[in-house]
Motif scaffolding. Structure first.
Motif, PDB file in Angstrom:
ATOM      1  N   PHE A  86     -29.533  -1.395 -59.304  1.00  0.00           N
ATOM      2  CA  PHE A  86     -30.547  -1.146 -60.323  1.00  0.00           C
ATOM      3  C   PHE A  86     -31.923  -1.563 -59.825  1.00  0.00           C
ATOM      4  CE2 PHE A  86     -33.155  -3.080 -63.662  1.00  0.00           C
ATOM      5  CZ  PHE A  86     -33.354  -2.005 -64.510  1.00  0.00           C
ATOM      6  N   LEU A  87     -32.003  -2.729 -59.212  1.00  0.00           N
ATOM      7  CA  LEU A  87     -33.287  -3.233 -58.720  1.00  0.00           C
ATOM      8  C   LEU A  87     -33.832  -2.361 -57.592  1.00  0.00           C
ATOM      9  CD1 LEU A  87     -32.508  -7.063 -58.805  1.00  0.00           C
ATOM     10  CD2 LEU A  87     -33.971  -5.777 -60.383  1.00  0.00           C
ATOM     11  N   ALA A  88     -32.947  -1.787 -56.789  1.00  0.00           N
ATOM     12  CA  ALA A  88     -33.388  -0.841 -55.761  1.00  0.00           C
ATOM     13  C   ALA A  88     -34.034   0.368 -56.423  1.00  0.00           C
ATOM     14  CB  ALA A  88     -32.204  -0.407 -54.895  1.00  0.00           C
ATOM     15  N   GLY A  89     -33.444   0.807 -57.541  1.00  0.00           N
ATOM     16  CA  GLY A  89     -34.030   1.919 -58.284  1.00  0.00           C
ATOM     17  C   GLY A  89     -35.374   1.565 -58.895  1.00  0.00           C
ATOM     18  N   VAL A  90     -35.497   0.336 -59.418  1.00  0.00           N
ATOM     19  CA  VAL A  90     -36.774  -0.132 -59.975  1.00  0.00           C
ATOM     20  C   VAL A  90     -37.849  -0.097 -58.892  1.00  0.00           C
ATOM     21  CG1 VAL A  90     -38.006  -2.136 -60.894  1.00  0.00           C
ATOM     22  CG2 VAL A  90     -35.752  -1.533 -61.799  1.00  0.00           C
ATOM     23  N   TRP A  91     -37.494  -0.584 -57.699  1.00  0.00           N
ATOM     24  CA  TRP A  91     -38.464  -0.538 -56.595  1.00  0.00           C
ATOM     25  C   TRP A  91     -38.912   0.892 -56.330  1.00  0.00           C
ATOM     26  CZ3 TRP A  91     -37.142   2.203 -52.115  1.00  0.00           C
ATOM     27  CH2 TRP A  91     -38.220   2.335 -51.217  1.00  0.00           C
ATOM     28  N   ALA A  92     -37.949   1.821 -56.212  1.00  0.00           N
ATOM     29  CA  ALA A  92     -38.283   3.207 -55.889  1.00  0.00           C
ATOM     30  C   ALA A  92     -39.184   3.810 -56.963  1.00  0.00           C
ATOM     31  CB  ALA A  92     -37.007   4.027 -55.739  1.00  0.00           C
ATOM     32  N   HIS A  93     -38.908   3.510 -58.222  1.00  0.00           N
ATOM     33  CA  HIS A  93     -39.726   4.014 -59.329  1.00  0.00           C
ATOM     34  C   HIS A  93     -41.184   3.601 -59.150  1.00  0.00           C
ATOM     35  CE1 HIS A  93     -40.567   4.885 -63.678  1.00  0.00           C
ATOM     36  NE2 HIS A  93     -41.469   3.930 -63.492  1.00  0.00           N
ATOM     37  N   HIS A  94     -41.415   2.319 -58.886  1.00  0.00           N
ATOM     38  CA  HIS A  94     -42.785   1.816 -58.786  1.00  0.00           C
ATOM     39  C   HIS A  94     -43.429   2.171 -57.448  1.00  0.00           C
ATOM     40  CE1 HIS A  94     -42.944  -0.436 -62.560  1.00  0.00           C
ATOM     41  NE2 HIS A  94     -41.659  -0.707 -62.353  1.00  0.00           N
ATOM     42  N   ASP A  95     -42.629   2.235 -56.386  1.00  0.00           N
ATOM     43  CA  ASP A  95     -43.170   2.649 -55.092  1.00  0.00           C
ATOM     44  C   ASP A  95     -43.714   4.063 -55.186  1.00  0.00           C
ATOM     45  OD1 ASP A  95     -43.090   1.726 -52.041  1.00  0.00           O
ATOM     46  OD2 ASP A  95     -42.621   3.868 -52.093  1.00  0.00           O
ATOM     47  N   ASN A  96     -42.990   4.915 -55.906  1.00  0.00           N
ATOM     48  CA  ASN A  96     -43.447   6.293 -56.073  1.00  0.00           C
ATOM     49  C   ASN A  96     -44.725   6.349 -56.909  1.00  0.00           C
ATOM     50  OD1 ASN A  96     -43.064   9.208 -55.802  1.00  0.00           O
ATOM     51  ND2 ASN A  96     -42.618   9.182 -57.995  1.00  0.00           N
ATOM     52  N   LYS A  97     -44.808   5.499 -57.935  1.00  0.00           N
ATOM     53  CA  LYS A  97     -46.020   5.458 -58.744  1.00  0.00           C
ATOM     54  C   LYS A  97     -47.227   4.995 -57.937  1.00  0.00           C
ATOM     55  CE  LYS A  97     -44.977   4.989 -63.651  1.00  0.00           C
ATOM     56  NZ  LYS A  97     -45.175   4.127 -64.855  1.00  0.00           N
ATOM     57  N   TRP A 132     -26.293   2.991 -62.210  1.00  0.00           N
ATOM     58  CA  TRP A 132     -27.236   1.871 -62.276  1.00  0.00           C
ATOM     59  C   TRP A 132     -28.458   2.103 -61.392  1.00  0.00           C
ATOM     60  CZ3 TRP A 132     -27.668  -1.847 -65.758  1.00  0.00           C
ATOM     61  CH2 TRP A 132     -26.579  -2.086 -66.597  1.00  0.00           C
ATOM     62  N   LEU A 133     -28.262   2.745 -60.250  1.00  0.00           N
ATOM     63  CA  LEU A 133     -29.402   3.115 -59.409  1.00  0.00           C
ATOM     64  C   LEU A 133     -30.298   4.085 -60.163  1.00  0.00           C
ATOM     65  CD1 LEU A 133     -30.971   3.286 -56.730  1.00  0.00           C
ATOM     66  CD2 LEU A 133     -29.332   5.041 -55.986  1.00  0.00           C
ATOM     67  N   LYS A 134     -29.679   5.059 -60.819  1.00  0.00           N
ATOM     68  CA  LYS A 134     -30.429   6.058 -61.572  1.00  0.00           C
ATOM     69  C   LYS A 134     -31.185   5.414 -62.737  1.00  0.00           C
ATOM     70  CE  LYS A 134     -28.256   9.890 -62.089  1.00  0.00           C
ATOM     71  NZ  LYS A 134     -27.311  10.926 -62.594  1.00  0.00           N
ATOM     72  N   ARG A 135     -30.566   4.416 -63.369  1.00  0.00           N
ATOM     73  CA  ARG A 135     -31.241   3.737 -64.483  1.00  0.00           C
ATOM     74  C   ARG A 135     -32.508   3.032 -63.995  1.00  0.00           C
ATOM     75  NH1 ARG A 135     -28.239  -0.370 -68.637  1.00  0.00           N
ATOM     76  NH2 ARG A 135     -27.100   1.570 -69.047  1.00  0.00           N
ATOM     77  N   GLY A 136     -32.424   2.374 -62.867  1.00  0.00           N
ATOM     78  CA  GLY A 136     -33.605   1.723 -62.307  1.00  0.00           C
ATOM     79  C   GLY A 136     -34.678   2.729 -61.941  1.00  0.00           C
ATOM     80  N   LEU A 137     -34.249   3.852 -61.344  1.00  0.00           N
ATOM     81  CA  LEU A 137     -35.187   4.899 -60.955  1.00  0.00           C
ATOM     82  C   LEU A 137     -35.909   5.491 -62.157  1.00  0.00           C
ATOM     83  CD1 LEU A 137     -33.162   6.833 -58.234  1.00  0.00           C
ATOM     84  CD2 LEU A 137     -35.559   6.163 -57.994  1.00  0.00           C
ATOM     85  N   SER A 138     -35.182   5.707 -63.231  1.00  0.00           N
ATOM     86  CA  SER A 138     -35.762   6.392 -64.384  1.00  0.00           C
ATOM     87  C   SER A 138     -36.622   5.483 -65.256  1.00  0.00           C
ATOM     88  CB  SER A 138     -34.660   7.021 -65.237  1.00  0.00           C
ATOM     89  OG  SER A 138     -33.789   6.023 -65.756  1.00  0.00           O
ATOM     90  N   THR A 139     -36.231   4.206 -65.380  1.00  0.00           N
ATOM     91  CA  THR A 139     -36.963   3.308 -66.282  1.00  0.00           C
ATOM     92  C   THR A 139     -38.021   2.481 -65.574  1.00  0.00           C
ATOM     93  OG1 THR A 139     -35.427   1.434 -66.047  1.00  0.00           O
ATOM     94  CG2 THR A 139     -34.895   3.112 -67.707  1.00  0.00           C
TER      95      THR A 139
END
Length: 285
Positions: free
Chosen positions: A202-213, A262-269
């Motif tokens: 999940f945290l890996a997804g959170v990183w990717a979400h914000h890195d993209n932003k 869980w990866l997808k949840r981090g990515l999306s939120t």
């Protein structure tokens, strides 16, 4: 991923020139089995020891010379680490906490960490004792050849997952979970391990979400690469690949569906508060 012009982290200890071990005939199949054992929660050392008679080891006397491909992967890894530093520094600041960046240790063959000695067969790992993540870059090649999990974003997911463990450590989650595991029986400890690993996904997804932003880093196909990688390293997928069947009580990282979700949840939120894998009933993870 769009990485052109991105900075490279200085928090890197490159130990690839310190040598390691070369292995002779028969080791390829053994290493593949050890990788599968590592990702599926088994003990890769048991795999290696059980096949000790099938190959010989000789010390590598001369200094290691990386290939052009490995040098490119090293640069890529430094850029991804820098991205995690930028993202987690900002997220921690929003919580009123200072982010302490981990060290990325690049090694070849074998390495000494604050958690003990390890070989490349154990795969990438995080050691909270020295707040470092360890990677033999050949793992990315093995992801492609052995698991069919390829692509720069898939590789970035691996690094971000290990940094996720560092985030857990800084927040006190990892040490608390490990202490709990020491008091549990084998099945319960495995369940706690699954909770740890799914949160790191999940945290890996959170990183990717914000890195993209921050950097507009995600390209078409990138998310599919990461989700494919998460599916290919699910306990159920790997155990079926290795044994022909799976044993849920032995799961330590989560199923393919759980890891992907869980990866997808981090990515999306992109919302760190949405990743509490410890208060959810285990059957609902």
């Amino acid at each position: 991923m769009r990485l052109n012009g991105r900075r490279e982290s200085d928090n890197v200890s490159d130990r690839r020139s310190s040598g390691g071990k070369k292995v002779g005939a028969g080791i390829g199949a053994v290493i593949v089995a050890a990788i599968i054992a590592w990702i599926s929660g088994g003990n890769p050392l048991e795999v290696l020891m059980s096949n000790a008679g099938s190959f010989t080891q000789t010390e590598q006397a001369d200094r290691y010379t990386p290939t052009d491909e490995e040098e490119e992967l090293a640069r890529f890894s430094r850029q991804i680490l820098a991205g995690t530093e930028d993202v987690w520094t900002k997220i921690f600041a929003s919580m009123g906490i200072e982010y302490e960046a981990p060290t990325l240790v690049l090694f070849t063959g074998a390495v000494k960490s604050g958690c003990g000695n390890a070989t490349a067969s154990v795969g990438p790992f995080y050691c909270s004792a020295d707040q470092s993540l360890y990677i033999d870059l050949s793992f990315f090649r093995d992801m492609r050849k052995t698991l069919g999990a390829d692509g720069d974003f898939a590789y970035a997911y691996v690094i971000a997952h290990e940094v996720g463990h560092h985030v857990q450590h800084l927040l006190g989650i990892l040490d608390k979970a490990h202490a709990k595991m020491n008091r549990q029986n084998k099945t319960e400890a495995n369940n706690t391990s699954v909770r740890i690993e799914l949160q790191a996904d999940f945290l890996a997804g959170v990183w990717a979400h914000h890195d993209n932003k921050m950097f507009n880093s995600i390209e078409d196909g990138d998310i599919e690469e990461a989700l494919n990688a998460s599916m290919k390293i699910g306990d159920d997928y790997l155990q079926k690949k290795a044994r022909g069947y799976s044993v849920p009580d032995s799961f330590t990282h989560g199923t393919s569906e759980q890891r992907s979700r869980w990866l997808k949840r981090g990515l999306s939120t992109g919302d760190i508060t949405q990743g509490d894998t410890f208060s959810i009933p285990y059957q609902n993870l």
